[in-house]
Design an enzyme around this catalytic site. Structure first.
Site, PDB file in Angstrom:
ATOM      1  N   TYR A 147       0.868  -1.182   0.000  1.00  0.00           N
ATOM      2  CA  TYR A 147       0.000   0.000   0.000  1.00  0.00           C
ATOM      3  C   TYR A 147       0.898   1.224   0.000  1.00  0.00           C
ATOM      4  O   TYR A 147       1.916   1.259   0.700  1.00  0.00           O
ATOM      5  CB  TYR A 147      -0.866  -0.004   1.269  1.00  0.00           C
ATOM      6  CG  TYR A 147      -1.714   1.240   1.441  1.00  0.00           C
ATOM      7  CD1 TYR A 147      -3.025   1.276   0.977  1.00  0.00           C
ATOM      8  CD2 TYR A 147      -1.199   2.378   2.069  1.00  0.00           C
ATOM      9  CE1 TYR A 147      -3.799   2.423   1.124  1.00  0.00           C
ATOM     10  CE2 TYR A 147      -1.965   3.518   2.225  1.00  0.00           C
ATOM     11  CZ  TYR A 147      -3.264   3.536   1.753  1.00  0.00           C
ATOM     12  OH  TYR A 147      -4.030   4.668   1.893  1.00  0.00           O
ATOM     13  N   GLU A 236      -3.520   7.619  -3.737  1.00  0.00           N
ATOM     14  CA  GLU A 236      -3.562   6.337  -3.028  1.00  0.00           C
ATOM     15  C   GLU A 236      -3.404   5.179  -4.001  1.00  0.00           C
ATOM     16  O   GLU A 236      -4.167   5.059  -4.965  1.00  0.00           O
ATOM     17  CB  GLU A 236      -4.895   6.182  -2.271  1.00  0.00           C
ATOM     18  CG  GLU A 236      -4.918   4.936  -1.393  1.00  0.00           C
ATOM     19  CD  GLU A 236      -6.268   4.716  -0.728  1.00  0.00           C
ATOM     20  OE1 GLU A 236      -7.293   4.697  -1.426  1.00  0.00           O
ATOM     21  OE2 GLU A 236      -6.295   4.556   0.509  1.00  0.00           O
TER      22      GLU A 236
END
Ligand code: GDP
Ligand code: MN
Length: 428
Positions: A147, A236
């Site tokens: 991530y 993101e």
């Protein structure tokens, strides 16, 4: 334009809500979101690698797109502005907004089911969001999912790089269950993200070779460049992957941009897709009204973002629940006020309307005219509580009195709010 009302937005992105746990959890900045295929195009321009991809607006286009991958497996992904697509479902029963497929015919079949249907994910609410396009991308086999995100952090008051070697899943869950698996790196915005610092992060994440570590570090540096140069509020990547064939790639991208920067990011803001937004909020925007739906039963019409916030607070203090935030601004005319009423009444839950106007630039009599016109034309049946103070207040009160309409007028905010709450409660 004041954006304070954004504090009431509840559709928090995963990353933002994670950063804003605690007392500030309710805060949410409004921002422009763009589709994944556009986000990926932007990543590529900043030298960040993604799988090859082709957007398609019809099943036939999707079929043609899939053929360009020469028989290699592809993924088909619904282009809907919400996270959690993989685990979502369509209103026609199709499970999942992301599918791994082998043939162009299969891609066409999935596209037929996806395009024109609504995808419901945990971020869209029960209504879901319409899917008007799909993205066909080369399938890459991940060896590991990470991530990575860049956000503004209110604690350090700096942009931060947030990474985790537990990507692919909901980062909120990782934050809750395994906070140590998240690495937060503050970024000095006068210098940008330092390559050395990025390399250290990549090393901690555990990429499987120094070469991949370097690539991941360069990706982080470039993600920050994009964030900085495009006035992003959120970048993101979930998942960022190390592939089995030894590449570092962004398999998903969610980019958000600061509304206040629209004047200098024209190329970004023209990528807006209003089909992904609430129709009444878009409609409100056309009339210069700042309108945001909330989930209570008192429709509010206020001038000025600050007063609107205070109004919502006072209603809440009195035990009521606002159905919306609505700032009509300083220059609203009677037509805009009528439009505002229409928007308020679109919500089936609204049991009372509360108008709170402090007449400064906005004249109370103009608001009163709008209210009277709207009440008559829309055949208002629910109680209307009005508090008008300031410029042309006496004229406004006179207009309301002479209208013969059942409008409950008050001078003070406290008693007016109390009345609105009480009337909403007793109204069926
Ligand atoms: P989201 O559910 O909206 O976050 O959509 P994603 O783009 O993240 O896709 C969901 C999941 O599908 C990802 O977490 C990956 O595990 C998987 N996925 C996406 N692209 C590929 C791919 O090219 N190959 C494989 N094997 N999995 C993929
Ligand atoms: Mn994802």
């Amino acid at each position: 334009m004041i954006r304070a009302y954004n504090l009431f937005r509840s559709r928090a992105s995963m990353a933002n809500s994670m950063l804003r746990a605690g007392p500030a959890a309710a805060t949410q900045k409004r921002f422009l979101s763009i589709h994944e295929y556009l986000s990926m195009g932007m990543l590529n321009k900043f030298g960040i690698d993604t799988p090859k991809f082709i957007p398609a607006k019809t099943p036939e286009e999707a079929y043609e797109a899939a053929k360009k991958f020469n028989g290699e497996p592809v993924v088909i992904k619904a282009q809907v502005l919400a996270g959690g697509r993989g685990k979502g479902h369509f209103d026609n029963g199709l499970q999942g907004g992301v599918h791994l497929v082998k043939t162009p015919e299969e891609v066409r079949d999935f596209a037929k089911k996806m395009i024109g249907s609504k995808l419901i994910t945990k971020q869209t609410g029960a209504d879901g969001r319409i899917c008007n396009a799909v993205m066909v991308a080369e399938a890459r086999a991940p060896a590991h999912e990470y991530y990575a995100a860049i956000l503004n952090d209110r604690v350090t008051q700096l942009p931060v790089l947030i990474t985790s070697n537990q990507g692919g899943m909901s980062i909120e869950e990782v934050a809750k269950e395994n906070p140590d698996a998240i690495i937060t790196t503050p970024i000095d915005y006068t210098k940008g993200l330092d390559l050395k610092a990025a390399e250290e992060v990549a090393h901690k994440l555990g990429f499987s070779s120094p070469k991949l570590e370097k690539e991941a570090a360069e990706t982080f540096v470039n993600l920050y460049k994009l964030f900085d140069q495009k006035d992003a509020t959120q970048v993101e990547i979930n998942p960022l992957v190390e592939t089995k064939d030894g590449a570092v790639l962004c398999l998903d991208a969610k980019l958000g941009f600061d509304d206040n920067a629209d004047f200098r990011q024209e190329d970004v803001f023209k990528l807006r897709d209003t089909t992904q937004e609430d129709a009444s909020e878009v409609e409100a925007g056309k009339y210069g009204l700042n309108f945001i739906k909330l989930d209570g039963n008192i429709g509010c019409l206020v001038n000025g973002a600050g007063l609107a916030m205070a109004t919502l607070d006072v209603l809440s203090l009195k035990g009521g629940k606002p159905a919306n935030f609505l700032d009509v601004g300083g220059g609203a005319n009677a037509a805009a006020v009528k439009k505002a009423f229409e928007l308020l009444l679109q919500s089936k839950d609204v049991r009372a309307i509360f108008v709170n106007i402090f007449g400064g630039i906005m004249r109370c009599d103009v608001i009163a005219e709008g209210i009277i016109q709207a009440t008559k034309e829309l055949q208002l049946t629910i109680p209307l509580v009005v508090r008008l103070q300031g410029t042309k207040e006496a004229e406004a009160k006179e207009l309301i009195k002479n209208s013969g309409l059942k409008i409950f007028a008050y001078d003070h905010l406290d008693e007016a709010a109390q009345a609105a709450v009480q009337k909403a409660e007793t109204q069926q």
